[in-house]
Design an enzyme around this catalytic site. Structure first.
Site, PDB file in Angstrom:
ATOM      1  N   SER A 283       1.092  -1.163   0.059  1.00  0.00           N
ATOM      2  CA  SER A 283      -0.014   0.146  -0.085  1.00  0.00           C
ATOM      3  C   SER A 283       1.002   1.535   0.007  1.00  0.00           C
ATOM      4  CB  SER A 283      -0.966  -0.031   1.320  1.00  0.00           C
ATOM      5  OG  SER A 283      -0.233   0.110   2.399  1.00  0.00           O
ATOM      6  N   LYS A 284       0.259   2.332   0.189  1.00  0.00           N
ATOM      7  CA  LYS A 284       0.862   3.787   0.031  1.00  0.00           C
ATOM      8  C   LYS A 284       1.976   3.610   1.069  1.00  0.00           C
ATOM      9  CE  LYS A 284      -2.112   6.364  -2.950  1.00  0.00           C
ATOM     10  NZ  LYS A 284      -3.093   7.460  -2.936  1.00  0.00           N
ATOM     11  N   ARG A 285       1.584   3.283   2.286  1.00  0.00           N
ATOM     12  CA  ARG A 285       2.454   3.575   3.440  1.00  0.00           C
ATOM     13  C   ARG A 285       3.667   2.604   3.088  1.00  0.00           C
ATOM     14  NH1 ARG A 285       1.950  -0.462   7.196  1.00  0.00           N
ATOM     15  NH2 ARG A 285       0.069  -2.022   7.017  1.00  0.00           N
ATOM     16  N   HIS A 286       3.856   1.489   2.475  1.00  0.00           N
ATOM     17  CA  HIS A 286       5.292   0.906   2.229  1.00  0.00           C
ATOM     18  C   HIS A 286       5.379   0.430   0.744  1.00  0.00           C
ATOM     19  CE1 HIS A 286       2.163  -1.967   2.663  1.00  0.00           C
ATOM     20  NE2 HIS A 286       2.614  -2.651   3.815  1.00  0.00           N
TER      21      HIS A 286
END
Length: 464
Positions: free
Chosen positions: A243-246
């Site tokens: 996802s965007k956070r990783h």
């Protein structure tokens, strides 16, 4: 036959790591076999496709140096071709008009759900020998459906997953043109791959369920079916879906975050593929080694620490002037003006083995062009009564010493010996007064980078 691969992103978002890996593998496979690599923009989702996303895809490909031999082709520019093929299929009987309304479709699916069946189109408008079709209703604009085979299996030998098969009776008749005449995704892909003579389709395994439908349409058109290779998904550091956070951010975000393209390419190449124990290699080496046999069918896991390690390696190896050209705009964005002294290349030479990203190099360089303002706590801690006499003598000696690290280092050693001090007692306050920091490279090298006048002025500001 010339090997031909394609990368076909939808411009409904940015080019992220998963898409970039697909592009890399498709590009490398074509380069390995002297083939042709094609870029195709699948922009038929008019509501979600944007020019900005198209440009982000082109920018990401350019930054990664993934050059394409043909394209970019745009599906929206090929509408007449799709409509012509649909008409051909209607004439030949491999497609038909379906007048089922949205309300009827929903009622059909609800009945199937109640029965515990898989919701699907029931074929009520599908022409069959001896079958009487319903009367054409008024006020309904029909869709066009593909007449999918109802018996047997559709299977292929996937170059990553092995043999994959689906029963045709599990596949209903796919809509290939909407009521407004717009062709659908799976149909456009088939016509494009056919027209562009694609021999190998390398893409993410989220497309596996599309493949049997596409194969059946290709066969109905009398087209050659390409070979397929479906790449496993990429998981985040925590083992969850990326996802965007990783990591599932725009590839250009890695540029903004200070990564070198060769580090990202090297990292992407190892996401689900290996060549022995090789960890560090160029794009040229990757193309020479790359094959589909060594792609793992299991999910690959994104590892930020590994990417950082690779980026650090490539920073150490990079030419100082090239790094200076990459760091300068980062300083300009901070409104930091780069002056002639110290030379930016010299700063980079001193710091590049200590940093992980270009942004950290910019942090280091900023100290030399902006007036450092040390925290009072640091000054109170390190600018001690014991150190001040030695620092005052050091400032005096700097006025006529040869301005090079070795000469400055010799002066520092003489002074700490004379005053009975250990190196940190002099080095730490020097670092704080000059840079506002307590961690720097060798203090004599740091002093030598600054112009003599700048060092003397900064010392005079804090010394009594």
């Amino acid at each position: 036959m010339t090997l031909r691969t394609r990368f076909a992103p939808s411009p409904t978002g940015y080019l992220h790591i998963g898409g970039a890996r697909t592009a890399l593998f498709s590009w490398a496979y074509a380069r390995k076999h002297g083939g042709t690599f094609i870029l195709r923009i699948e922009d038929t989702d008019v509501e979600r496709s944007t020019p900005e996303a198209v440009q982000a895809i082109l920018d990401g490909m350019a930054w990664l140096h993934l050059d394409y031999d043909e394209g970019p082709y745009y599906q929206m520019q090929r509408m007449e071709r799709y409509r012509a093929v649909i008409q051909q299929m209607l004439t030949q009987g491999s497609a038909y008009y379906c007048y089922t309304s949205p309300a009827e479709l929903e009622a059909m699916r609800e009945t199937q759900r109640i029965r515990g069946e898989k919701p699907r189109y029931d074929g009520r408008w599908r022409p069959e020998p001896g079958k009487v079709l319903p009367s054409v209703p008024g006020g309904i604009t029909p869709v066009v459906r593909f007449k999918n085979p109802t018996h047997g299996m559709v299977s292929w030998k996937d170059m990553v997953k092995g043999v994959v098969g689906f029963n045709n009776n599990e596949l209903d008749d796919l809509i290939i043109a909407r009521a407004d005449g717009t062709p659908t995704y799976n149909f456009c892909v088939v016509v494009d791959d056919w027209d562009m003579a694609i021999t190998h389709v390398i893409r993410g395994d989220d497309h596996v369920n599309n493949t049997p439908r596409q194969i059946n349409i290709l066969k109905a058109l009398g087209a050659t079916v390409p070979q397929y290779a479906h790449l496993s998904m990429i998981l985040g550091d925590d083992g969850q879906k990326l996802s965007k956070r990783h990591g599932a951010v725009s590839v250009m975000q890695y540029d903004e975050d200070g990564y070198l393209p060769e580090a990202v390419i090297n990292y992407l190449a190892r996401l689900g593929w290996s060549h022995g124990n090789e960890e560090i290699f160029s794009a040229q080496q990757f193309c020479a080694w790359f094959d589909l046999d060594h792609i793992t069918p299991s999910a690959a896991q994104f590892n930020t620490e590994k990417l950082n390690w690779l980026n650090q390696h490539y920073l150490k190896q990079a030419d100082n002037m090239r790094l200076a050209a990459l760091v300068q705009p980062r300083l300009a964005a901070r409104k930091v003006a780069v002056s002639a002294a110290p030379a930016l290349g010299a700063i980079i030479a001193l710091y590049k083995e200590r940093v992980v990203t270009l942004n950290e190099l910019a942090d280091a360089a900023e100290i030399y062009y902006a007036d450092a303002q040390p925290l009072q706590d640091l000054l109170d801690t390190h600018l001690t009564a014991e150190a001040i006499p030695a620092l005052q003598e050091f400032a005096q000696r700097l006025k006529d010493v040869a301005w090079e690290a070795s000469a400055i280092g010799a002066v520092i050693k003489e002074i700490i010996a004379q005053h009975g001090l250990k190196m940190p007692k002099l080095a730490m306050p020097l670092r704080v007064m000059l840079t506002g920091q307590i961690h720097t490279p060798s203090v004599d090298a740091v002093v030598a980078l600054f112009p003599r006048e700048a060092v003397l002025a900064r010392l005079a500001r804090y010394l009594p």
